[in-house]
Design a protein around this motif. Structure first.
Motif, PDB file in Angstrom:
ATOM      1  N   GLY A 146       0.817  -1.121   0.166  1.00  0.00           N
ATOM      2  CA  GLY A 146       0.034   0.227  -0.078  1.00  0.00           C
ATOM      3  C   GLY A 146       0.888   1.289  -0.102  1.00  0.00           C
ATOM      4  O   GLY A 146       0.395   2.401  -0.595  1.00  0.00           O
ATOM      5  N   ARG A 147       1.946   1.117   0.775  1.00  0.00           N
ATOM      6  CA  ARG A 147       2.709   2.324   0.810  1.00  0.00           C
ATOM      7  C   ARG A 147       3.331   2.680  -0.382  1.00  0.00           C
ATOM      8  O   ARG A 147       3.670   3.947  -0.676  1.00  0.00           O
ATOM      9  CB  ARG A 147       3.922   2.304   1.830  1.00  0.00           C
ATOM     10  CG  ARG A 147       4.666   3.452   2.149  1.00  0.00           C
ATOM     11  CD  ARG A 147       4.136   4.633   2.417  1.00  0.00           C
ATOM     12  NE  ARG A 147       3.020   4.705   3.271  1.00  0.00           N
ATOM     13  CZ  ARG A 147       3.090   5.152   4.674  1.00  0.00           C
ATOM     14  NH1 ARG A 147       4.450   5.307   5.182  1.00  0.00           N
ATOM     15  NH2 ARG A 147       2.563   5.249   5.338  1.00  0.00           N
ATOM     16  N   LEU A 148       4.070   1.396  -1.223  1.00  0.00           N
ATOM     17  CA  LEU A 148       4.409   1.871  -2.398  1.00  0.00           C
ATOM     18  C   LEU A 148       3.679   2.257  -3.420  1.00  0.00           C
ATOM     19  O   LEU A 148       3.982   3.289  -4.246  1.00  0.00           O
ATOM     20  CB  LEU A 148       5.301   0.534  -3.120  1.00  0.00           C
ATOM     21  CG  LEU A 148       6.207   0.628  -4.081  1.00  0.00           C
ATOM     22  CD1 LEU A 148       7.312   1.540  -3.671  1.00  0.00           C
ATOM     23  CD2 LEU A 148       6.700  -0.747  -4.349  1.00  0.00           C
ATOM     24  N   THR A 149       2.134   1.992  -3.365  1.00  0.00           N
ATOM     25  CA  THR A 149       1.447   2.554  -4.334  1.00  0.00           C
ATOM     26  C   THR A 149       1.213   4.172  -4.027  1.00  0.00           C
ATOM     27  O   THR A 149       1.028   4.883  -4.830  1.00  0.00           O
ATOM     28  CB  THR A 149      -0.100   1.779  -3.946  1.00  0.00           C
ATOM     29  OG1 THR A 149       0.127   0.547  -4.193  1.00  0.00           O
ATOM     30  CG2 THR A 149      -1.211   2.394  -4.900  1.00  0.00           C
ATOM     31  N   ARG A 150       1.146   4.502  -2.600  1.00  0.00           N
ATOM     32  CA  ARG A 150       0.947   5.826  -2.361  1.00  0.00           C
ATOM     33  C   ARG A 150       2.195   6.672  -2.743  1.00  0.00           C
ATOM     34  O   ARG A 150       2.060   7.706  -3.604  1.00  0.00           O
ATOM     35  CB  ARG A 150       0.703   5.907  -0.912  1.00  0.00           C
ATOM     36  CG  ARG A 150       0.402   7.438  -0.604  1.00  0.00           C
ATOM     37  CD  ARG A 150       0.782   7.694   0.933  1.00  0.00           C
ATOM     38  NE  ARG A 150       2.046   7.633   1.358  1.00  0.00           N
ATOM     39  CZ  ARG A 150       2.575   7.817   2.491  1.00  0.00           C
ATOM     40  NH1 ARG A 150       2.087   8.269   3.573  1.00  0.00           N
ATOM     41  NH2 ARG A 150       4.067   8.077   2.831  1.00  0.00           N
ATOM     42  N   ASP A 151       3.357   6.098  -2.721  1.00  0.00           N
ATOM     43  CA  ASP A 151       4.512   6.799  -3.088  1.00  0.00           C
ATOM     44  C   ASP A 151       4.650   7.005  -4.632  1.00  0.00           C
ATOM     45  O   ASP A 151       5.113   8.218  -5.131  1.00  0.00           O
ATOM     46  CB  ASP A 151       5.783   6.081  -2.574  1.00  0.00           C
ATOM     47  CG  ASP A 151       5.893   6.100  -1.228  1.00  0.00           C
ATOM     48  OD1 ASP A 151       5.121   6.805  -0.548  1.00  0.00           O
ATOM     49  OD2 ASP A 151       6.679   5.219  -0.568  1.00  0.00           O
ATOM     50  N   LEU A 152       4.039   6.256  -5.449  1.00  0.00           N
ATOM     51  CA  LEU A 152       4.157   5.955  -6.777  1.00  0.00           C
ATOM     52  C   LEU A 152       2.957   7.113  -7.373  1.00  0.00           C
ATOM     53  O   LEU A 152       3.382   7.659  -8.528  1.00  0.00           O
ATOM     54  CB  LEU A 152       3.927   4.794  -7.398  1.00  0.00           C
ATOM     55  CG  LEU A 152       5.229   3.858  -7.104  1.00  0.00           C
ATOM     56  CD1 LEU A 152       4.629   2.321  -7.765  1.00  0.00           C
ATOM     57  CD2 LEU A 152       6.544   4.177  -7.947  1.00  0.00           C
ATOM     58  N   THR A 153       1.991   6.996  -6.590  1.00  0.00           N
ATOM     59  CA  THR A 153       0.924   7.939  -7.029  1.00  0.00           C
ATOM     60  C   THR A 153       1.384   9.453  -6.873  1.00  0.00           C
ATOM     61  O   THR A 153       1.129  10.301  -7.651  1.00  0.00           O
ATOM     62  CB  THR A 153      -0.395   7.892  -6.373  1.00  0.00           C
ATOM     63  OG1 THR A 153      -0.760   6.374  -6.413  1.00  0.00           O
ATOM     64  CG2 THR A 153      -1.493   8.721  -6.517  1.00  0.00           C
ATOM     65  N   THR A 154       2.326   9.667  -5.725  1.00  0.00           N
ATOM     66  CA  THR A 154       2.703  10.837  -5.581  1.00  0.00           C
ATOM     67  C   THR A 154       3.815  11.296  -6.734  1.00  0.00           C
ATOM     68  O   THR A 154       3.618  12.516  -6.872  1.00  0.00           O
ATOM     69  CB  THR A 154       3.466  10.951  -4.212  1.00  0.00           C
ATOM     70  OG1 THR A 154       2.520  10.659  -3.293  1.00  0.00           O
ATOM     71  CG2 THR A 154       4.092  12.451  -3.469  1.00  0.00           C
ATOM     72  N   VAL A 155       4.452  10.420  -7.050  1.00  0.00           N
ATOM     73  CA  VAL A 155       5.485  10.706  -8.008  1.00  0.00           C
ATOM     74  C   VAL A 155       4.883  11.054  -9.355  1.00  0.00           C
ATOM     75  O   VAL A 155       5.174  12.134  -9.974  1.00  0.00           O
ATOM     76  CB  VAL A 155       6.337   9.586  -8.287  1.00  0.00           C
ATOM     77  CG1 VAL A 155       7.340  10.042  -9.348  1.00  0.00           C
ATOM     78  CG2 VAL A 155       7.288   9.334  -7.051  1.00  0.00           C
ATOM     79  N   ALA A 156       3.576  10.445  -9.648  1.00  0.00           N
ATOM     80  CA  ALA A 156       3.110  10.930 -10.978  1.00  0.00           C
ATOM     81  C   ALA A 156       2.447  12.174 -10.926  1.00  0.00           C
ATOM     82  O   ALA A 156       2.498  12.931 -11.867  1.00  0.00           O
ATOM     83  CB  ALA A 156       2.049   9.607 -11.360  1.00  0.00           C
ATOM     84  N   TRP A 160       3.526  14.927 -13.640  1.00  0.00           N
ATOM     85  CA  TRP A 160       2.516  15.585 -14.643  1.00  0.00           C
ATOM     86  C   TRP A 160       1.608  16.459 -14.145  1.00  0.00           C
ATOM     87  O   TRP A 160       0.599  16.941 -14.951  1.00  0.00           O
ATOM     88  CB  TRP A 160       1.635  14.200 -15.374  1.00  0.00           C
ATOM     89  CG  TRP A 160       2.525  13.375 -15.986  1.00  0.00           C
ATOM     90  CD1 TRP A 160       3.041  13.707 -17.298  1.00  0.00           C
ATOM     91  CD2 TRP A 160       2.864  12.008 -15.725  1.00  0.00           C
ATOM     92  NE1 TRP A 160       3.813  12.393 -17.595  1.00  0.00           N
ATOM     93  CE2 TRP A 160       3.793  11.442 -16.856  1.00  0.00           C
ATOM     94  CE3 TRP A 160       2.539  11.237 -14.595  1.00  0.00           C
ATOM     95  CZ2 TRP A 160       4.356  10.191 -16.768  1.00  0.00           C
ATOM     96  CZ3 TRP A 160       3.047   9.871 -14.793  1.00  0.00           C
ATOM     97  CH2 TRP A 160       3.811   9.546 -15.532  1.00  0.00           C
ATOM     98  N   ASN A 161       1.983  17.066 -12.778  1.00  0.00           N
ATOM     99  CA  ASN A 161       1.123  18.306 -12.303  1.00  0.00           C
ATOM    100  C   ASN A 161      -0.481  17.912 -12.251  1.00  0.00           C
ATOM    101  O   ASN A 161      -1.287  18.597 -12.931  1.00  0.00           O
ATOM    102  CB  ASN A 161       1.277  19.306 -13.152  1.00  0.00           C
ATOM    103  CG  ASN A 161       0.716  20.611 -12.502  1.00  0.00           C
ATOM    104  OD1 ASN A 161       1.068  20.819 -11.186  1.00  0.00           O
ATOM    105  ND2 ASN A 161       0.213  21.509 -13.077  1.00  0.00           N
ATOM    106  N   LEU A 162      -0.685  16.730 -12.074  1.00  0.00           N
ATOM    107  CA  LEU A 162      -2.143  15.926 -11.807  1.00  0.00           C
ATOM    108  C   LEU A 162      -3.151  16.821 -10.995  1.00  0.00           C
ATOM    109  O   LEU A 162      -2.459  17.524 -10.148  1.00  0.00           O
ATOM    110  CB  LEU A 162      -2.366  14.483 -11.904  1.00  0.00           C
ATOM    111  CG  LEU A 162      -1.450  13.922 -12.760  1.00  0.00           C
ATOM    112  CD1 LEU A 162      -1.552  12.353 -12.341  1.00  0.00           C
ATOM    113  CD2 LEU A 162      -1.860  14.038 -14.314  1.00  0.00           C
ATOM    114  N   ASP A 163      -4.173  16.659 -11.064  1.00  0.00           N
ATOM    115  CA  ASP A 163      -5.420  17.169 -10.335  1.00  0.00           C
ATOM    116  C   ASP A 163      -4.658  16.458  -8.609  1.00  0.00           C
ATOM    117  O   ASP A 163      -4.392  15.452  -8.663  1.00  0.00           O
ATOM    118  CB  ASP A 163      -6.613  16.827 -10.578  1.00  0.00           C
ATOM    119  CG  ASP A 163      -7.675  17.465  -9.676  1.00  0.00           C
ATOM    120  OD1 ASP A 163      -7.756  17.150  -8.596  1.00  0.00           O
ATOM    121  OD2 ASP A 163      -8.375  18.114 -10.291  1.00  0.00           O
TER     122      ASP A 163
END
Length: 498
Positions: A146-156, A160-163
């Motif tokens: 779960g933590r790796l999912t959160r970290d990779l989402t933060t990087v993305a 890409w300056n996402l919402d």
């Protein structure tokens, strides 16, 4: 009946046996397992390092994004880099906009915290309840997914300056996998597995916390400079890389401490095991001791989790207007004082007193530091906060050790699960309540949330004082195995333990 008694691990019946590369068998050796303590400290070091990057990065990144929205014509040094939109002597309109930026950042921080902590309450309850049957390693590994999912989402999002609402994907996944609550549940339970139930366990828990502190110091400073020089991308990638490395260490190096049980208990029985300490009828009437300890623990965790987000915003805004470097240096100073002093303070106070008194001294120190923080109006007052609060570092290890010694070896996972669930509830309730208070008092008294926390410490001092007097006056019947602050059934007190 045996189910009606709370058992206590005795020093004559050691908790851990060193089985070499095999599973550790509870109740077969007295000595602390140094190699395994080093490994679990390394694992918490890597996790603490990732967290040390995440907290300031998120607070400042959200502050930047909302500043861009409210100050669209402002000239930023570079897109996605650190800046200071804060101006201490700003006009009334600019001051109002700065407050709006803080409110927006505070609201989203609060929502993201809830997205993690609410599902984590239930995840911790079930995962932790079964940890005494399936072991500690699966708790570490589940959380890290779960933590790796959160970290990779933060990087993305940063790349890409996402919402900003895409953060909910990562934070939700982190919560469903238990978040840091599951991680530290596993870490503290593992530490209890490899230490005898004497004062050495308190020290071992403080050592594990100190490993997190080393990471916090180095990464707080590095993150501040990296954000200032290069922006938010490099720190976010480093955060994800540390989580991945941590996962690999657990999978390849960490031995299990609990033998897998051949039979699996029902979910209802598992939950009863977690909360049975607080409701189980006993001839010695020791439920009140468990309740006092867990309520005091709750007061400590509400502060720890509730003020972490607002503290950064508090310093980013007037009259301080700190940038990422100063935030990083302050975070390193605060964490360094907190974590490194805990081992020294606990060892020094153990010479002449018990863990209960150590906790009281720690809460006194914490109350004074929160009072200063809430009333601060110049920088030197903020730097005084970690100095005055130095003894507060002993609170968490002391409380965890007290509760750990009040249960037998086979229920260490259950007692740490109960603490983990309370911690997750504190994260949800405490962060929400204190964020609301902070937002509502921005125009009146910005430090009100810290003053409320100072008042809560006073309540904790009263409760812990009651606990100390109760345990000193309580007579342990010879047929009962009630363990209070480390007493065994031979009447050995916590003061007499070595």
């Amino acid at each position: 009946m045996e189910d009606d008694n709370i058992h206590c691990g005795r020093e004559t019946e050691p908790l851990i046996k060193d089985g070499g590369d095999h599973n550790i068998v509870p109740g077969s050796q007295q000595k602390m397992q140094i190699r395994r303590l080093f490994l679990v400290s390394l694992i918490l070091f890597l996790h603490g390092g990732s967290g040390a990057i995440h907290s300031p990065l998120m607070s400042q990144y959200l502050y930047l994004r909302y500043s861009e929205e409210y100050f669209p014509n402002s000239t930023f040094p570079e897109r996605k880099t650190s800046h200071s939109e804060c101006v201490a002597n700003s006009t009334a309109m600019e001051s109002n906009l700065q407050k709006e930026v803080q409110r927006e950042a505070t609201n989203l921080n609060m929502q993201l915290t809830l997205a993690t902590s609410i599902p984590a309450i239930f995840t911790n309850l079930f995962l932790g309840a079964y940890s005494d049957y399936f072991g500690r390693r699966f708790l570490f590994m589940t959380m890290m997914v779960g933590r790796l999912t959160r970290d990779l989402t933060t990087v993305a999002i940063i790349v890409w300056n996402l919402d900003l609402h895409y953060f909910f994907i990562g934070y939700g996944a982190d919560g469903l996998c238990g978040s840091s609550f599951t991680f530290y549940l596993a870490g503290y339970a593992y530490t209890a597995d490899i230490t005898p139930p004497a004062k050495v366990r308190t020290v071992a828990l403080a050592v594990v916390d100190a490993a997190r502190g080393i990471a916090d110091i180095s990464l707080h400073i590095a993150t501040g400079y990296l954000i200032k020089m290069y922006g938010y991308l490099y720190p976010s990638v480093g955060m994800a890389a540390m989580t991945l490395l941590d996962f690999l260490v657990v999978v390849t190096l960490l031995p299990e401490t609990v033998k897998r049980s051949g039979t699996c208990i029902s979910p209802i029985t598992a939950i009863k095991n977690v909360f049975g300490f607080y409701f189980r009828k006993t001839s010695t009437g020791n439920r009140d001791l468990f309740w006092i300890c867990i309520i005091v623990f709750l007061f400590n965790m509400i502060d720890k989790h509730g003020t972490v987000n607002i503290e950064n915003l508090y310093m980013l805004s007037p009259p301080f207007c700190w940038d990422s470097v100063r935030l990083g240096l302050y975070g390193a100073l605060k964490d360094g004082v907190y974590y490194f002093s805990s081992v020294v303070i606990i060892k020094a106070l153990h010479v002449c007193t018990t863990d209960g008194v150590v906790g009281i001294i720690g809460f006194m120190s914490a109350a004074a530091s929160k009072l200063i923080e809430g009333l601060a109006f110049v920088d030197w007052m903020l730097y005084l906060v970690p100095v005055v609060g130095v003894a507060s570092s002993a609170i968490s290890p002391a409380l965890r050790a007290i509760l750990s010694r009040m249960v037998p070896a086979e229920e260490q996972g259950a007692i740490f699960t109960s603490m983990s669930v309370v911690e997750a509830v504190c994260d949800a309730v405490g962060s929400t309540a204190l964020n609301v208070v902070y937002e509502a008092t921005l125009s009146v008294m910005r430090g009100a949330a810290f003053l409320i926390m100072a008042a809560s410490k006073i309540v904790a001092i009263v409760l812990l004082t009651v606990f100390v007097f109760k345990t000193r006056s309580r007579v342990v019947p010879p047929k009962d195995n009630l363990c209070v602050q480390g007493r065994d059934d031979q009447g050995i007190s916590d003061e007499e333990q070595q």
